[in-house]
Design an enzyme around this catalytic site. Structure first.
Site, PDB file in Angstrom:
ATOM      1  N   PHE A 190      -7.102   6.046   1.027  1.00 47.17           N
ATOM      2  CA  PHE A 190      -6.453   5.255   2.153  1.00 47.17           C
ATOM      3  C   PHE A 190      -4.878   5.472   2.297  1.00 47.17           C
ATOM      4  O   PHE A 190      -4.157   5.124   3.204  1.00 47.17           O
ATOM      5  CB  PHE A 190      -6.350   3.494   1.795  1.00 47.17           C
ATOM      6  CG  PHE A 190      -7.581   3.149   1.286  1.00 47.17           C
ATOM      7  CD1 PHE A 190      -8.721   3.319   2.422  1.00 47.17           C
ATOM      8  CD2 PHE A 190      -7.849   2.315   0.401  1.00 47.17           C
ATOM      9  CE1 PHE A 190     -10.083   2.860   1.881  1.00 47.17           C
ATOM     10  CE2 PHE A 190      -9.045   1.832   0.072  1.00 47.17           C
ATOM     11  CZ  PHE A 190     -10.198   1.901   0.723  1.00 47.17           C
ATOM     12  N   PRO A 195      -8.981   2.100  -6.332  1.00 47.64           N
ATOM     13  CA  PRO A 195      -8.250   3.100  -6.278  1.00 47.64           C
ATOM     14  C   PRO A 195      -8.068   3.604  -4.904  1.00 47.64           C
ATOM     15  O   PRO A 195      -8.671   3.418  -3.767  1.00 47.64           O
ATOM     16  CB  PRO A 195      -9.349   4.478  -6.663  1.00 47.64           C
ATOM     17  CG  PRO A 195      -9.916   3.631  -7.910  1.00 47.64           C
ATOM     18  CD  PRO A 195     -10.268   2.100  -7.386  1.00 47.64           C
ATOM     19  N   CYS A 196      -6.653   3.929  -4.510  1.00 48.97           N
ATOM     20  CA  CYS A 196      -6.230   3.890  -3.114  1.00 48.97           C
ATOM     21  C   CYS A 196      -6.002   5.208  -2.555  1.00 48.97           C
ATOM     22  O   CYS A 196      -5.441   5.407  -1.350  1.00 48.97           O
ATOM     23  CB  CYS A 196      -4.873   3.232  -3.398  1.00 48.97           C
ATOM     24  SG  CYS A 196      -3.574   4.008  -4.178  1.00 48.97           S
ATOM     25  N   GLN A 197      -6.364   6.387  -3.059  1.00 48.81           N
ATOM     26  CA  GLN A 197      -6.088   7.797  -2.683  1.00 48.81           C
ATOM     27  C   GLN A 197      -6.706   7.814  -1.247  1.00 48.81           C
ATOM     28  O   GLN A 197      -5.981   8.543  -0.236  1.00 48.81           O
ATOM     29  CB  GLN A 197      -6.501   8.790  -3.442  1.00 48.81           C
ATOM     30  CG  GLN A 197      -5.677   8.966  -4.815  1.00 48.81           C
ATOM     31  CD  GLN A 197      -6.186   7.821  -6.029  1.00 48.81           C
ATOM     32  OE1 GLN A 197      -6.840   7.018  -5.930  1.00 48.81           O
ATOM     33  NE2 GLN A 197      -5.542   8.302  -7.164  1.00 48.81           N
ATOM     34  N   ASN A 231      -3.538  -2.580  -2.333  1.00 46.74           N
ATOM     35  CA  ASN A 231      -3.694  -1.203  -2.002  1.00 46.74           C
ATOM     36  C   ASN A 231      -2.582  -0.806  -1.339  1.00 46.74           C
ATOM     37  O   ASN A 231      -1.523  -1.391  -1.029  1.00 46.74           O
ATOM     38  CB  ASN A 231      -4.835  -1.399  -1.013  1.00 46.74           C
ATOM     39  CG  ASN A 231      -5.863  -0.015  -1.380  1.00 46.74           C
ATOM     40  OD1 ASN A 231      -5.339   1.288  -0.940  1.00 46.74           O
ATOM     41  ND2 ASN A 231      -7.000  -0.230  -2.081  1.00 46.74           N
TER      42      ASN A 231
END
Length: 399
Positions: A94, A90-92, A130
């Site tokens: 970054f 999960p990229c939130q 990502n």
């Protein structure tokens, strides 16, 4: 855990961690990989993966509760047998859009669980996706740690920003891919773009990171636009559509032919229901226009205080002959340009999926909001397929 319904068969093998809907797995399947299993903790992701990958097992649990030994036992593999491990933590935390990303950096620990799985499986190749923000979070220490830990595990690793539109995806989308190999040089694993250079020039920003912009090997096919992606889909009203419908128009370009794959049915072609006030706003927006075309008195209070150069994509109506802005987890007009080029509504789940390069055979499960989130979080299958083909060639050459 949900077991596969039939053997994966011979050939190259792949496991998808943090699978979501399975966009990366779908691309690797197109590239000739057998998808052995997927993992995710979300119910909608599990149901969607099961719909589209009945040949694979699925582990519905947080990655912290999953071991590489479980994955190997399920697939019948010894350590080192797996050809490729793919996934996108999960990229939130970054994202450049996350103004509190430093405070949420604890979520970056998910990549360590991913690397723990890498160490247990020892696949020949590894692909991790990502957002570009991962390159700068905490002064770049997250990116450096990923590359360093993969090196300790015996992998050569590079990270590059790839532009989805260069691989036939009708959308401006920038994502970082960490690609690693323990059987040969990793540089050859990054695919060349087929549809010309991206708007920004190539430049090296770090010895391990490149902005990848290639115009060589131009395809005879034209790059697909928004209308190439969705122009053949049935007209629907605000809040209308159907989860299962028939095509009413013939395909008009190569992209539509590829998305249909000779299928007559389409799924998830349902548009969100906009409030009458939102409809009254977007009715003033022409194709390619945005919030600036809306009469001042109709704008939300917050946007009435906006400067002319602020919020440039809000309440935007897509241009038929351009690219879509990045598909997010919610195609809300207040978030960006998600209004249909001709119809007074926002795009449907199927239209968002088309703009992400999901073929019409791919079905999304869960509530409508969950379906949009699955589409928005996915790796575009056409981009994943380009990576998969390069890795397949790499592995075949290494025997």
């Amino acid at each position: 855990m949900f077991a596969r319904t039939k053997p994966a068969g011979a050939g190259l093998t792949c496991i998808d961690v943090f699978a979501g809907a399975g966009g990366m797995a779908d691309g690797f399947r197109q590239a000739g990989f057998a998808i052995l299993s997927g993992t995710d903790k979300a119910n909608a992701a599990c149901s969607t993966f099961r719909l589209n990958f009945p040949e694979a097992s699925f582990f519905r649990c947080p990655i912290s509760e999953l071991s590489g030994e479980e994955l190997r036992a399920d697939a019948g593999l010894e350590q080192g047998d797996l050809d490729c491990l793919i996934g996108g933590p999960p990229c939130q935390a970054f994202s450049y859009n996350n103004h509190a990303r430093e405070e949420h950096a604890a979520r970056s620990s998910l990549f360590r669980d991913y690397l723990r799985i890498v160490g247990a499986l020892k696949p020949k190749c590894v692909v991790m996706e990502n957002v570009p923000g991962i390159l700068t979070i905490l002064g770049g220490s997250v990116m450096k740690a990923i590359c360093s830990e993969l090196k300790v595990l015996g992998y050569e690793c590079e990270a590059r920003i790839l532009y989805a539109e260069e691989y036939g995806v009708p959308q401006t989308r920038r994502r970082v891919f960490f690609i690693a190999s323990r059987v040969g040089p990793v540089g050859e694993l990054f695919p060349r773009g087929r549809f010309g250079p991206s708007p920004k020039p190539s430049r090296v920003v770090n010895p391990m990171i490149h902005h990848w912009s290639l115009g060589r090997g131009q395809s005879a096919r034209s790059a697909p636009t928004v209308w190439c992606a969705i122009g053949d889909l049935p007209e629907i009203e605000n809040g209308g559509g159907a989860d299962d419908a028939r095509h009413t128009k013939n395909p008009a370009c190569w992209y539509q032919v590829r998305m249909r794959q000779r299928r007559r049915r389409i799924y998830n072609h349902v548009a969100p229901t906009l409030h009458p006030v939102q409809i009254s706003r977007i009715q003033h927006v022409p194709e390619g226009g945005n919030w600036r075309n809306i009469p001042f008195g109709l704008l939300p209070a917050g946007m009435q205080r906006a400067k002319p150069n602020d919020h440039t994509k809000r309440y935007g109506r897509l241009s038929k002959h351009g690219l879509c802005c990045t598909i997010l987890t919610k195609c809300d007009p207040h978030w960006g340009s998600y209004v249909h080029p001709e119809q007074d509504r926002t795009i449907s789940v199927r239209e968002a999926a088309r703009l992400q390069s999901f073929a019409d055979r791919f079905r999304f499960a869960g509530y409508r909001s969950e379906q949009f989130a699955l589409v928005g979080n996915a790796v575009p299958p056409m981009l994943a397929a380009a990576i998969g083909r390069r890795i397949r060639r790499h592995l075949k050459a290494k025997g």
